[in-house]
Design an enzyme around this catalytic site. Sequence first.
Site, PDB file in Angstrom:
ATOM      1  N   CYS A  66     -22.012   3.256 -46.640  1.00  0.00           N
ATOM      2  CA  CYS A  66     -21.894   1.934 -46.032  1.00  0.00           C
ATOM      3  C   CYS A  66     -21.934   2.145 -44.519  1.00  0.00           C
ATOM      4  O   CYS A  66     -20.968   2.630 -43.927  1.00  0.00           O
ATOM      5  CB  CYS A  66     -20.587   1.291 -46.484  1.00  0.00           C
ATOM      6  SG  CYS A  66     -20.374  -0.399 -45.936  1.00  0.00           S
ATOM      7  N   CYS A  89     -28.157   9.909 -30.998  1.00  0.00           N
ATOM      8  CA  CYS A  89     -28.889  11.149 -30.687  1.00  0.00           C
ATOM      9  C   CYS A  89     -30.267  11.238 -31.320  1.00  0.00           C
ATOM     10  O   CYS A  89     -31.013  12.170 -31.032  1.00  0.00           O
ATOM     11  CB  CYS A  89     -28.060  12.368 -31.089  1.00  0.00           C
ATOM     12  SG  CYS A  89     -27.961  12.640 -32.873  1.00  0.00           S
ATOM     13  N   CYS A  97     -22.604  11.462 -37.957  1.00  0.00           N
ATOM     14  CA  CYS A  97     -23.836  12.187 -37.675  1.00  0.00           C
ATOM     15  C   CYS A  97     -23.489  13.665 -37.520  1.00  0.00           C
ATOM     16  O   CYS A  97     -22.606  14.018 -36.737  1.00  0.00           O
ATOM     17  CB  CYS A  97     -24.469  11.653 -36.398  1.00  0.00           C
ATOM     18  SG  CYS A  97     -25.901  12.614 -35.844  1.00  0.00           S
ATOM     19  N   CYS A 113     -29.899   8.308 -36.168  1.00  0.00           N
ATOM     20  CA  CYS A 113     -28.688   8.069 -35.397  1.00  0.00           C
ATOM     21  C   CYS A 113     -29.061   7.362 -34.096  1.00  0.00           C
ATOM     22  O   CYS A 113     -29.935   7.832 -33.356  1.00  0.00           O
ATOM     23  CB  CYS A 113     -27.986   9.396 -35.113  1.00  0.00           C
ATOM     24  SG  CYS A 113     -26.505   9.224 -34.089  1.00  0.00           S
ATOM     25  N   CYS A 145     -24.294  14.860 -33.597  1.00  0.00           N
ATOM     26  CA  CYS A 145     -23.509  14.453 -32.422  1.00  0.00           C
ATOM     27  C   CYS A 145     -22.105  13.948 -32.759  1.00  0.00           C
ATOM     28  O   CYS A 145     -21.380  13.536 -31.869  1.00  0.00           O
ATOM     29  CB  CYS A 145     -24.276  13.413 -31.618  1.00  0.00           C
ATOM     30  SG  CYS A 145     -24.409  11.792 -32.410  1.00  0.00           S
TER      31      CYS A 145
END
EC number: 1.8.4.12
Length: 132
Positions: A120, A51, A97, A48, A100
């Site tokens: 995607c 984070c 995510c 991510c 976060c």
Amino acid sequence: MSTDEPKTDAQWRAELSPEQYRILREQGTERAFTGEYWDHHANGEYRCAACGAPLFSSSAKFDSGTGWPSFYEALNAQAVRERTDTTHGMVRTEALCSRCNSHLGHVFPDGPPPTGLRYCINSASLSFHPKD
């Protein structure tokens, strides 16, 4: 601030580029075939961009022909959270995510075996960490 406390909007704006903020925090989408990772083939882990949580392995990445990085599975069952997205007059599955709650992209049921799924994902939602 502990890592368990949610960040404020001002903190996200200070930490992310304007494009990352638009995509990760405002559920935006980058234009197809423009992101850093849509045609990226190195071995490693995609995390991510907000984070740093591990999300996808390069071994699950495939060329979907869509112009966005596509994966047939997340790194593990806890890495990516899904929720229904009814924006733009469509019903889709949004990928976020799990750590976060940042917007990553969408999940579609048209991927290859073994899962039949296509995550995607926006390149701006990711950071890449090469395999040692």
